[in-house]
Design an enzyme around this catalytic site. Sequence first.
Site, PDB file in Angstrom:
ATOM      1  N   LYS A  70       0.827  -1.222   0.000  1.00  0.00           N
ATOM      2  CA  LYS A  70       0.000   0.000   0.000  1.00  0.00           C
ATOM      3  C   LYS A  70       0.853   1.259   0.000  1.00  0.00           C
ATOM      4  O   LYS A  70       0.465   2.271  -0.576  1.00  0.00           O
ATOM      5  CB  LYS A  70      -0.937   0.005   1.209  1.00  0.00           C
ATOM      6  N   LYS A 111      -4.159 -11.374  -6.711  1.00  0.00           N
ATOM      7  CA  LYS A 111      -5.354 -11.611  -5.901  1.00  0.00           C
ATOM      8  C   LYS A 111      -6.534 -10.810  -6.452  1.00  0.00           C
ATOM      9  O   LYS A 111      -6.341  -9.683  -6.900  1.00  0.00           O
ATOM     10  CB  LYS A 111      -5.029 -11.153  -4.476  1.00  0.00           C
ATOM     11  N   LYS A 161     -10.719  -5.461  -4.444  1.00  0.00           N
ATOM     12  CA  LYS A 161     -11.596  -4.316  -4.714  1.00  0.00           C
ATOM     13  C   LYS A 161     -10.788  -3.120  -5.203  1.00  0.00           C
ATOM     14  O   LYS A 161     -11.328  -2.198  -5.787  1.00  0.00           O
ATOM     15  CB  LYS A 161     -12.431  -3.967  -3.477  1.00  0.00           C
TER      16      LYS A 161
HETATM   17  P1  TYM Z   1     -10.095  -7.037   3.829  1.00  0.00           P
HETATM   18  O1  TYM Z   1     -11.146  -6.037   4.097  1.00  0.00           O
HETATM   19  O2  TYM Z   1      -9.063  -6.730   2.801  1.00  0.00           O
HETATM   20  O3  TYM Z   1     -10.756  -8.406   3.420  1.00  0.00           O
HETATM   21  C1  TYM Z   1     -11.778  -8.990   4.206  1.00  0.00           C
HETATM   22  C2  TYM Z   1     -11.652 -10.512   4.197  1.00  0.00           C
HETATM   23  O4  TYM Z   1     -11.752 -11.006   2.852  1.00  0.00           O
HETATM   24  C3  TYM Z   1     -10.624 -11.833   2.568  1.00  0.00           C
HETATM   25  N1  TYM Z   1     -10.275 -11.679   1.150  1.00  0.00           N
HETATM   26  C4  TYM Z   1     -10.105 -12.705   0.317  1.00  0.00           C
HETATM   27  N2  TYM Z   1     -10.205 -14.037   0.495  1.00  0.00           N
HETATM   28  C5  TYM Z   1      -9.962 -14.831  -0.583  1.00  0.00           C
HETATM   29  N3  TYM Z   1      -9.630 -14.344  -1.809  1.00  0.00           N
HETATM   30  C6  TYM Z   1      -9.524 -13.011  -2.030  1.00  0.00           C
HETATM   31  N4  TYM Z   1      -9.216 -12.549  -3.241  1.00  0.00           N
HETATM   32  C7  TYM Z   1      -9.759 -12.131  -0.938  1.00  0.00           C
HETATM   33  N5  TYM Z   1      -9.742 -10.774  -0.804  1.00  0.00           N
HETATM   34  C8  TYM Z   1     -10.056 -10.521   0.483  1.00  0.00           C
HETATM   35  C9  TYM Z   1      -9.523 -11.309   3.476  1.00  0.00           C
HETATM   36  O5  TYM Z   1      -8.502 -12.259   3.684  1.00  0.00           O
HETATM   37  C10 TYM Z   1     -10.294 -11.005   4.739  1.00  0.00           C
HETATM   38  O6  TYM Z   1     -10.497 -12.182   5.499  1.00  0.00           O
HETATM   39  N6  TYM Z   1      -6.985  -6.451   7.731  1.00  0.00           N
HETATM   40  C11 TYM Z   1      -8.250  -7.040   7.291  1.00  0.00           C
HETATM   41  C12 TYM Z   1      -9.441  -6.551   8.080  1.00  0.00           C
HETATM   42  C13 TYM Z   1      -9.333  -6.741   9.554  1.00  0.00           C
HETATM   43  C14 TYM Z   1      -9.449  -7.960  10.268  1.00  0.00           C
HETATM   44  C15 TYM Z   1      -9.318  -7.606  11.642  1.00  0.00           C
HETATM   45  C16 TYM Z   1      -9.643  -9.278   9.869  1.00  0.00           C
HETATM   46  C17 TYM Z   1      -9.144  -5.747  10.469  1.00  0.00           C
HETATM   47  N7  TYM Z   1      -9.145  -6.273  11.710  1.00  0.00           N
HETATM   48  C18 TYM Z   1      -9.362  -8.583  12.643  1.00  0.00           C
HETATM   49  C19 TYM Z   1      -9.675 -10.251  10.885  1.00  0.00           C
HETATM   50  C20 TYM Z   1      -9.552  -9.902  12.231  1.00  0.00           C
HETATM   51  C21 TYM Z   1      -8.458  -6.672   5.825  1.00  0.00           C
HETATM   52  O7  TYM Z   1      -7.904  -5.728   5.316  1.00  0.00           O
HETATM   53  O8  TYM Z   1      -9.366  -7.461   5.191  1.00  0.00           O
END
Ligand code: TYM
Length: 341
Positions: free
Chosen positions: A119, A202, A205
């Site tokens: 990022k 990957k 969004k």
């Molecule tokens: P975020 O918002 O990027 O994504 C949310 C969840 O979706 C999963 N994910 C995917 N899984 C499979 N294939 C993909 N292409 C894909 N893109 C996204 C992510 O692995 C995630 O599980 N840091 C985290 C948010 C967060 C969080 C937490 C998660 C903040 N605090 C505490 C767990 C526990 C994030 O940016 O996810």
Amino acid sequence: MTEARPPIRRIFSGIQPSGGLTLGNYLGALKRFAEFQGTGPETIYCIVDLHAITVWQEPAVLTRQTREAAAAFMASGVDPARSILFNQSQVPAHAEMAWLFNTVARVGWMYRMTQFKDKAGRNSENVSLGLLAYPSLMAADILVYHADAVPVGEDQKQHLELTRDIAAKFNHDYSVDFFPEVQPLIEGVATRVMSLRDGSRKMSKSDPSDASRINLTDDADAIAQKIRKARTDAEPLPGSMEGLKDRPEAKNLVNIYAALSDETPAALLARFEGQGFGAFKPALAEVAVEVLGPITKRMQDYMADPAEIDRILGQGAERADAIARPILHQTMDIMGLIRSR
Ligand code: TYM
């Protein structure tokens, strides 16, 4: 012999409202969140708006996207009566615990995070301080509930390792056995859904190409068109996953199909062996529309009543706060911080 793990008592996970949600978020996270309900552990799910603002968010857009994420959780089967569903900023214990963890975590740990490097790019001196400290807040999200398991996609593995490091250092520094060892739940065939345009990236969004992803707001025509145009190769499908080893795009579509239809890739390939993508893609599009169509529709229904979404999030926040506050207070006591009782 592998050591038996203690039973999971509390599950926590979160999703950022920083853009429309994708099929990757659905298969890697939302679908699984719903499946954990009623299996024993308490389930706590959070829309992590404080994480989203570590990069610029237009305020009105953030508000809409937070509600849309709440709608996506519920449309995917997360039931606010059986799970706690809320947005992070309404439970101040997250930010308070994150500050305490900022004093435990080391700066070097933060610079090593691949998500930070991705990022920040070459601009690492000019990103927000919050973006660097992001994993500390994520550790707080989880540990302020003493959650012991976290379902996520593959890309969050490194952050969860850092969560364990923070918990271990805190326990060590203060000579306590207070924070649990968090177990990542990265399971199934869809832990890393890839871009439809490039099997080495990957699905995200934030990808500039909309054709690279299926959005949870896409209609049937858009879904079918994106799958039709998805990059593949000219080979027929093999009889086993072994045959897809060097065919990332083909492997991705097979995994997506298997995850959507709740079958194993092996069972799927047994049916499609020898057939080309001319046959496979329309079948995949049909399954995708069948699964996602009703979710998109339910999201629209929830979005028609934003006040009701806000009410549900507020109620979830109250329940979350009741669990988090005592754990925050115990942490403060361990650290020697005075508070009125
Ligand atoms: P975020 O918002 O990027 O994504 C949310 C969840 O979706 C999963 N994910 C995917 N899984 C499979 N294939 C993909 N292409 C894909 N893109 C996204 C992510 O692995 C995630 O599980 N840091 C985290 C948010 C967060 C969080 C937490 C998660 C903040 N605090 C505490 C767990 C526990 C994030 O940016 O996810």
